[in-house]
Motif scaffolding. Structure first.
Motif, short mmCIF file in Angstrom:
data_model
loop_
_atom_site.label_atom_id
_atom_site.label_comp_id
_atom_site.label_asym_id
_atom_site.label_seq_id
_atom_site.Cartn_x
_atom_site.Cartn_y
_atom_site.Cartn_z
N GLY A 26 0.80 -1.21 -0.71
CA GLY A 26 0.28 -0.07 -0.76
C GLY A 26 0.79 1.44 -0.23
O GLY A 26 0.28 2.22 -0.51
N GLY A 58 -3.27 -7.08 -7.04
CA GLY A 58 -2.96 -5.62 -5.90
C GLY A 58 -2.46 -4.80 -6.63
O GLY A 58 -2.55 -3.74 -6.71
N LEU A 78 -5.25 -2.08 -8.81
CA LEU A 78 -6.12 -0.88 -7.56
C LEU A 78 -4.90 0.07 -8.45
O LEU A 78 -6.06 0.68 -8.18
N ILE A 123 -7.86 1.46 -10.01
CA ILE A 123 -9.36 1.76 -9.32
C ILE A 123 -9.27 3.71 -8.65
O ILE A 123 -9.57 3.68 -8.27
N MET A 124 -7.52 3.42 -8.21
CA MET A 124 -6.92 4.44 -6.94
C MET A 124 -6.97 5.97 -8.15
O MET A 124 -7.94 7.25 -8.31
N ILE A 184 -6.58 4.12 2.80
CA ILE A 184 -7.25 3.40 1.98
C ILE A 184 -6.77 1.98 1.00
O ILE A 184 -7.59 0.93 0.56
N GLN A 185 -5.34 2.67 0.38
CA GLN A 185 -4.62 1.34 -1.00
C GLN A 185 -3.92 0.14 0.31
O GLN A 185 -4.36 -0.38 -0.06
N LEU A 235 -7.11 -1.49 0.99
CA LEU A 235 -7.83 -2.70 -0.64
C LEU A 235 -6.80 -3.11 -1.25
O LEU A 235 -7.22 -4.69 -1.34
N GLY A 265 -7.06 -6.73 1.41
CA GLY A 265 -8.37 -7.45 0.08
C GLY A 265 -8.07 -8.18 -1.77
O GLY A 265 -8.21 -9.93 -0.69
N PHE A 266 -7.10 -8.09 -1.79
CA PHE A 266 -6.72 -8.16 -2.60
C PHE A 266 -5.71 -9.99 -2.29
O PHE A 266 -5.63 -11.22 -2.54
#
Length: 320
Positions: free
Chosen positions: A102, A237, A241, A244-245, A264-265, A268, A271-272
């Protein structure tokens, strides 16, 4: 089934199929096991060893045996039986990986930030690779140091070089630089950390675990599979990601909370990784096999002279 005949080392799920391996690795990469104290892990090890010796404590249930084996597999090295360091365990891949990845994805714009987070990531990877090596092939502190410096240098050169090269590229391309650096470093870090196996061979056995010799070809096959698994683990990820970001950051509410983009990253990425860590570990069997016909001529002839055509495949622990 009578617990007196319980085979605790028998796979709970079919290890010849991807889904069976996926269930197994979801079980042992459970990050909650990383929170347990060493005393609880040692209790699990004692129960596993008692079961192997055929002396299961009275009142022990089958579920308790399965849970003890889960803890044992998550925290103890399959070759040595020694407790692995916490950060190097696969059960720590999700919390450790989500925090570092992240931050790499968030702090990619400046060279100092790129250098710092790539260094942190390679330090983490080096410890994971060393912890999950095939312990039958010892490595010296000097070789560990050379592997660490080489992999870190590769990651930094790739990241900094691409970071400068993509200054005029679309913003999304720059966001993918961390993944390129991670992939390049994995191609160096893992083989370097396990160089002894490539130079001297990895121990191979028959299907019953009887040692047959050492094979460099088996080592190359196992290490190649580990490299592929590690890159696959990071890919979704670190590729999806950023897309998405980039889209989220166009919204006004996201522009008002820039200080939360990093957290947030991290979440996320977590989650991956919850899915990708076990999925990537499941791509290839942990107990890797190789046809005798594909071994080095000397080892192949040695096996044939002793066993004839009885042994068609050899087996070895490829590591993780």
């Amino acid at each position: 089934m009578a617990l007196s005949s319980f085979d605790i080392d028998a796979p709970r799920w079919d290890q010849t199929t991807f889904m069976g391996r996926l269930k197994h690795f979801f079980n042992i990469t459970d990050c909650t096991t990383a929170l347990l104290p060493d005393s609880r892990l040692d209790e699990a090890k004692a129960l596993v060893e008692s079961c192997r010796a055929g002396s299961i404590p009275p009142g022990t249930t089958e579920e308790q045996l399965h849970y003890a084996k889960k803890l044992y597999d998550s925290a103890f090295h399959p070759d040595t039986g020694d407790r692995m360091n916490l950060i190097g365990r696969m059960s720590f891949q999700v919390p450790g990986g989500m925090a570092i990845t992240g931050c790499m994805l968030q702090f990619y714009r400046t060279v100092p930030a790129v250098v710092f987070w790539q260094w942190v990531n390679q330090s983490f990877n080096a410890l994971v690779n060393y912890t999950n090596r095939n312990a039958a092939s010892p490595i010296t502190p000097k070789q560990i140091g050379v592997a660490y410096v080489t992999a870190t240098s590769t990651a930094l050169a790739t990241a900094v070089g691409l970071n400068l090269y993509t200054k005029k590229a679309p913003p999304l391309v720059a966001r993918w630089v961390p993944f390129a650096a991670v992939a390049a470093a994995n191609c160096v870090n893992i083989p370097m950390m396990r160089q002894q196996e490539i130079l001297n061979g990895i121990a191979v056995t028959d299907e019953n675990g009887n040692k047959l010799g050492h094979s460099t070809r088996a080592a190359v096959k196992g290490i190649t599979q580990v490299v592929i698994s590690r890159i696959t683990m990071a890919a979704p990820g670190m590729i999806i990601l950023p897309i998405i970001m980039q889209r989220l950051e166009k919204y006004r509410f996201m522009q008002r909370i820039t200080f939360l983009h990093g957290p947030i990253q991290v979440m996320l990425v977590g989650g991956f990784l919850i899915f990708m860590v076990p999925a990537a570990c499941s791509l290839f069997p942990q107990k890797c096999s190789m046809a005798v016909s594909k071994l080095e001529p000397e080892l192949r002839e040695s096996i044939k002279s002793k066993y004839g055509d009885k042994i068609q495949h050899v087996y070895f622990n490829k590591g993780l």
